[in-house]
Design a protein around this motif. Structure first.
Motif, mmCIF file in Angstrom:
data_model
loop_
_atom_site.group_PDB
_atom_site.id
_atom_site.type_symbol
_atom_site.label_atom_id
_atom_site.label_comp_id
_atom_site.label_asym_id
_atom_site.label_seq_id
_atom_site.Cartn_x
_atom_site.Cartn_y
_atom_site.Cartn_z
ATOM 1 N N ASP A 62 23.911 67.007 -40.183
ATOM 2 C CA ASP A 62 24.400 65.942 -41.054
ATOM 3 C C ASP A 62 25.823 65.601 -40.627
ATOM 4 O O ASP A 62 26.794 66.182 -41.118
ATOM 5 C CB ASP A 62 24.347 66.395 -42.511
ATOM 6 N N GLU A 63 25.940 64.697 -39.681
ATOM 7 C CA GLU A 63 27.238 64.328 -39.127
ATOM 8 C C GLU A 63 28.158 63.750 -40.194
ATOM 9 O O GLU A 63 29.358 64.015 -40.200
ATOM 10 C CB GLU A 63 27.079 63.335 -37.975
ATOM 11 N N ASP A 64 27.592 62.962 -41.117
ATOM 12 C CA ASP A 64 28.430 62.365 -42.156
ATOM 13 C C ASP A 64 29.098 63.436 -43.013
ATOM 14 O O ASP A 64 30.299 63.398 -43.240
ATOM 15 C CB ASP A 64 27.608 61.412 -43.035
ATOM 16 N N GLN A 65 28.320 64.396 -43.474
ATOM 17 C CA GLN A 65 28.891 65.433 -44.326
ATOM 18 C C GLN A 65 29.867 66.325 -43.556
ATOM 19 O O GLN A 65 30.947 66.638 -44.050
ATOM 20 C CB GLN A 65 27.810 66.287 -44.962
ATOM 21 N N SER A 66 29.496 66.724 -42.341
ATOM 22 C CA SER A 66 30.376 67.628 -41.601
ATOM 23 C C SER A 66 31.700 66.954 -41.250
ATOM 24 O O SER A 66 32.763 67.570 -41.382
ATOM 25 C CB SER A 66 29.678 68.162 -40.343
ATOM 26 N N LEU A 67 31.660 65.696 -40.853
ATOM 27 C CA LEU A 67 32.909 65.011 -40.525
ATOM 28 C C LEU A 67 33.703 64.680 -41.785
ATOM 29 O O LEU A 67 34.940 64.724 -41.775
ATOM 30 C CB LEU A 67 32.646 63.771 -39.682
ATOM 31 N N GLN A 68 33.020 64.390 -42.884
ATOM 32 C CA GLN A 68 33.730 64.156 -44.144
ATOM 33 C C GLN A 68 34.505 65.407 -44.553
ATOM 34 O O GLN A 68 35.669 65.341 -44.916
ATOM 35 C CB GLN A 68 32.748 63.750 -45.250
ATOM 36 N N LEU A 69 33.838 66.563 -44.464
ATOM 37 C CA LEU A 69 34.498 67.820 -44.828
ATOM 38 C C LEU A 69 35.677 68.120 -43.896
ATOM 39 O O LEU A 69 36.738 68.564 -44.352
ATOM 40 C CB LEU A 69 33.497 68.974 -44.799
ATOM 41 N N ALA A 70 35.493 67.867 -42.601
ATOM 42 C CA ALA A 70 36.573 68.129 -41.640
ATOM 43 C C ALA A 70 37.773 67.219 -41.899
ATOM 44 O O ALA A 70 38.924 67.688 -41.941
ATOM 45 C CB ALA A 70 36.058 67.943 -40.212
ATOM 46 N N VAL A 71 37.521 65.937 -42.088
ATOM 47 C CA VAL A 71 38.619 64.990 -42.330
ATOM 48 C C VAL A 71 39.304 65.297 -43.658
ATOM 49 O O VAL A 71 40.540 65.289 -43.745
ATOM 50 C CB VAL A 71 38.108 63.530 -42.262
ATOM 51 N N GLU A 72 38.535 65.584 -44.701
ATOM 52 C CA GLU A 72 39.138 65.932 -45.996
ATOM 53 C C GLU A 72 40.031 67.164 -45.869
ATOM 54 O O GLU A 72 41.138 67.194 -46.420
ATOM 55 C CB GLU A 72 38.054 66.200 -47.043
ATOM 56 N N HIS A 73 39.549 68.175 -45.154
ATOM 57 C CA HIS A 73 40.337 69.396 -44.965
ATOM 58 C C HIS A 73 41.651 69.082 -44.261
ATOM 59 O O HIS A 73 42.732 69.518 -44.700
ATOM 60 C CB HIS A 73 39.528 70.419 -44.164
ATOM 61 N N LEU A 74 41.583 68.317 -43.182
ATOM 62 C CA LEU A 74 42.794 67.973 -42.444
ATOM 63 C C LEU A 74 43.729 67.105 -43.286
ATOM 64 O O LEU A 74 44.954 67.298 -43.269
ATOM 65 C CB LEU A 74 42.436 67.283 -41.134
ATOM 66 N N ALA A 75 43.175 66.170 -44.044
ATOM 67 C CA ALA A 75 43.996 65.317 -44.918
ATOM 68 C C ALA A 75 44.679 66.165 -45.992
ATOM 69 O O ALA A 75 45.862 65.948 -46.305
ATOM 70 C CB ALA A 75 43.138 64.225 -45.550
ATOM 71 N N ASN A 76 43.965 67.134 -46.543
ATOM 72 C CA ASN A 76 44.554 68.027 -47.557
ATOM 73 C C ASN A 76 45.679 68.881 -46.979
ATOM 74 O O ASN A 76 46.562 69.320 -47.711
ATOM 75 C CB ASN A 76 43.489 68.921 -48.188
ATOM 76 N N LEU A 77 45.643 69.122 -45.667
ATOM 77 C CA LEU A 77 46.725 69.854 -45.002
ATOM 78 C C LEU A 77 47.907 68.939 -44.666
ATOM 79 O O LEU A 77 48.924 69.395 -44.158
ATOM 80 C CB LEU A 77 46.207 70.506 -43.716
ATOM 81 N N GLY A 78 47.757 67.635 -44.943
ATOM 82 C CA GLY A 78 48.845 66.690 -44.714
ATOM 83 C C GLY A 78 48.701 65.817 -43.483
ATOM 84 O O GLY A 78 49.570 64.988 -43.205
ATOM 85 N N HIS A 79 47.630 65.965 -42.737
ATOM 86 C CA HIS A 79 47.439 65.149 -41.533
ATOM 87 C C HIS A 79 47.046 63.723 -41.922
ATOM 88 O O HIS A 79 46.228 63.512 -42.801
ATOM 89 C CB HIS A 79 46.352 65.754 -40.643
#
Length: 160
Positions: free
Chosen positions: A57-74
């Motif tokens: 599920d590329e949508d879910q995996s990339l959503q989780l990755a981007v959210e994680h990085l955004a939460n770290l301030g990226h």
């Protein structure tokens, strides 16, 4: 043929194929058709009529990755992928863009790199990404070996 005979001896219901060419997939289908073996493929292996194709599920995996990085301030997140002409890469790039939009982050062509499955090309793409005035603060890679090349290049450039 020996692999198919082994499957029959083991009384398997089917086989999964990974990284086969169209010709190899056609041969596998011809050889297994008379035995009634089901065929499944993984990712971008050509899927013959009647076979099952499994993908992540590329949508879910990339959503989780981007959210994680955004939460770290990226805020400037890049993606290293294969060329968009590859169906899987096109799917992943679309999922990446949707994830970025969902997190209210901008996407830009300068934040996309393409390695064509080659280490030297991945190294060159990382160097290009990091040489811009507004370099990314995070890079998402399409596969483990690309991520390793990315980390090695970043280390050599003095970023970590």
């Amino acid at each position: 043929q020996p692999a198919i005979e082994r499957c029959l001896e083991m009384r398997l219901d089917g086989v999964f194929a990974f990284s086969l060419t169209r010709d190899e997939m056609d041969l596998l289908q011809r050889e297994t058709q008379s035995y009634g073996l089901n065929i499944g493929t993984v990712y971008n292996t050509p899927c013959a009529k009647g076979c099952i194709q499994v993908r992540t599920d590329e949508d879910q995996s990339l959503q989780l990755a981007v959210e994680h990085l955004a939460n770290l301030g990226h805020r400037r997140i890049a993606m290293l992928s294969t060329r968009p002409e590859d169906a899987l890469a096109s799917w992943r790039l679309g999922a990446f863009e949707r994830a970025m939009n969902n997190c209210s982050l901008e996407t830009a062509d300068e934040l996309l790199g393409f390695d064509n499955w080659e280490r030297d090309m991945a190294d060159a793409e990382v160097r290009k990404l990091m040489s811009t005035h507004h370099a990314p603060t995070a890079i998402i890679c399409h596969r483990d070996s690309t991520a390793l090349t990315c980390m090695r290049t970043l280390r050599r450039l003095g970023f970590c």
